[in-house]
Design a protein around this motif. Structure first.
Motif, PDB file in Angstrom:
ATOM      1  N   SER A 120       0.813  -1.216   0.000  1.00 57.34           N
ATOM      2  CA  SER A 120       0.000   0.000   0.000  1.00 57.34           C
ATOM      3  C   SER A 120       0.852   1.273   0.000  1.00 57.34           C
ATOM      4  CB  SER A 120      -0.959  -0.016   1.198  1.00 57.34           C
ATOM      5  OG  SER A 120      -1.948   0.969   1.048  1.00 57.34           O
ATOM      6  N   GLY A 121       1.948   1.230  -0.727  1.00 57.66           N
ATOM      7  CA  GLY A 121       2.811   2.405  -0.861  1.00 57.66           C
ATOM      8  C   GLY A 121       3.776   2.624   0.286  1.00 57.66           C
ATOM      9  N   LEU A 122       3.879   1.673   1.198  1.00 62.27           N
ATOM     10  CA  LEU A 122       4.735   1.843   2.374  1.00 62.27           C
ATOM     11  C   LEU A 122       5.742   0.704   2.502  1.00 62.27           C
ATOM     12  CD1 LEU A 122       2.063   2.742   5.075  1.00 62.27           C
ATOM     13  CD2 LEU A 122       3.705   4.297   4.040  1.00 62.27           C
ATOM     14  N   ASP A 123       6.977   1.068   2.884  1.00 60.03           N
ATOM     15  CA  ASP A 123       7.954   0.064   3.289  1.00 60.03           C
ATOM     16  C   ASP A 123       7.644  -0.344   4.720  1.00 60.03           C
ATOM     17  OD1 ASP A 123       9.588   0.102   0.966  1.00 60.03           O
ATOM     18  OD2 ASP A 123      10.553   1.943   1.667  1.00 60.03           O
ATOM     19  N   ASN A 124       8.039  -1.533   5.093  1.00 60.79           N
ATOM     20  CA  ASN A 124       7.915  -1.940   6.488  1.00 60.79           C
ATOM     21  C   ASN A 124       8.707  -0.977   7.364  1.00 60.79           C
ATOM     22  OD1 ASN A 124       6.384  -4.123   5.741  1.00 60.79           O
ATOM     23  ND2 ASN A 124       7.946  -5.655   6.198  1.00 60.79           N
TER      24      ASN A 124
END
Length: 149
Positions: A120-124
């Motif tokens: 969803s467009g985010l890195d962990n």
């Protein structure tokens, strides 16, 4: 016998109507902060319909990639009390037709974990975003209207 069946049917329908009105009342009673917290809880539980119930109308339909989400956790949540953030949201953001008293702004730090390290467009990892909540009237439920850096 027909009278008993009719009475039972009416009682069941009344119960369903009362149940529906209670759930919408509960949502109206959520504060802006509680709305954000509930949104994150629904996201963790992968309850898309409930998540979207806390969003403004044109923010629905986003690909949240819930199938990849392992967890998302709020680390901190703080209300922004300076009037400048609300004023800027009215002037430059999506709040141009909303009274300042019906806008609430929060800084939320959260940690997200997606399968594969990204979703969803985010890195962990840990992220810090602004969340803008609005309501149409002084008694309407708070909705998450925008978010981001």
């Amino acid at each position: 016998m027909k009278r008993i069946v009719l009475c039972l049917s009416v009682l069941v329908m009344m119960g369903m109507l009362i149940g529906c009105s209670k759930s919408s009342e509960a949502q109206v009673d959520l504060s802006p902060k509680e709305t954000i917290i509930q949104f994150f809880e629904y996201q963790n539980e992968k309850k898309l319909e409930e998540m979207e119930g806390l969003l403004s109308e044109d923010r629905k339909g986003i690909s949240w990639e819930l199938n990849k989400l392992r967890s998302i956790e709020i680390l901190s949540i703080e209300e922004e009390s300076s009037p400048e953030m609300k004023e800027q949201y009215i002037k430059y953001g999506r709040g141009k037709d909303i009274k300042e008293s019906n806008i609430s702004v929060f800084k939320v730090e959260f940690e997200v974990d997606y399968a594969g390290g990204f979703g969803s467009g985010l890195d962990n990892g840990v992220h810090s975003w602004w969340y803008y909540l609005t309501r149409e009237t002084d008694t309407a439920p708070w909705k998450i209207d925008d978010w981001g850096y």
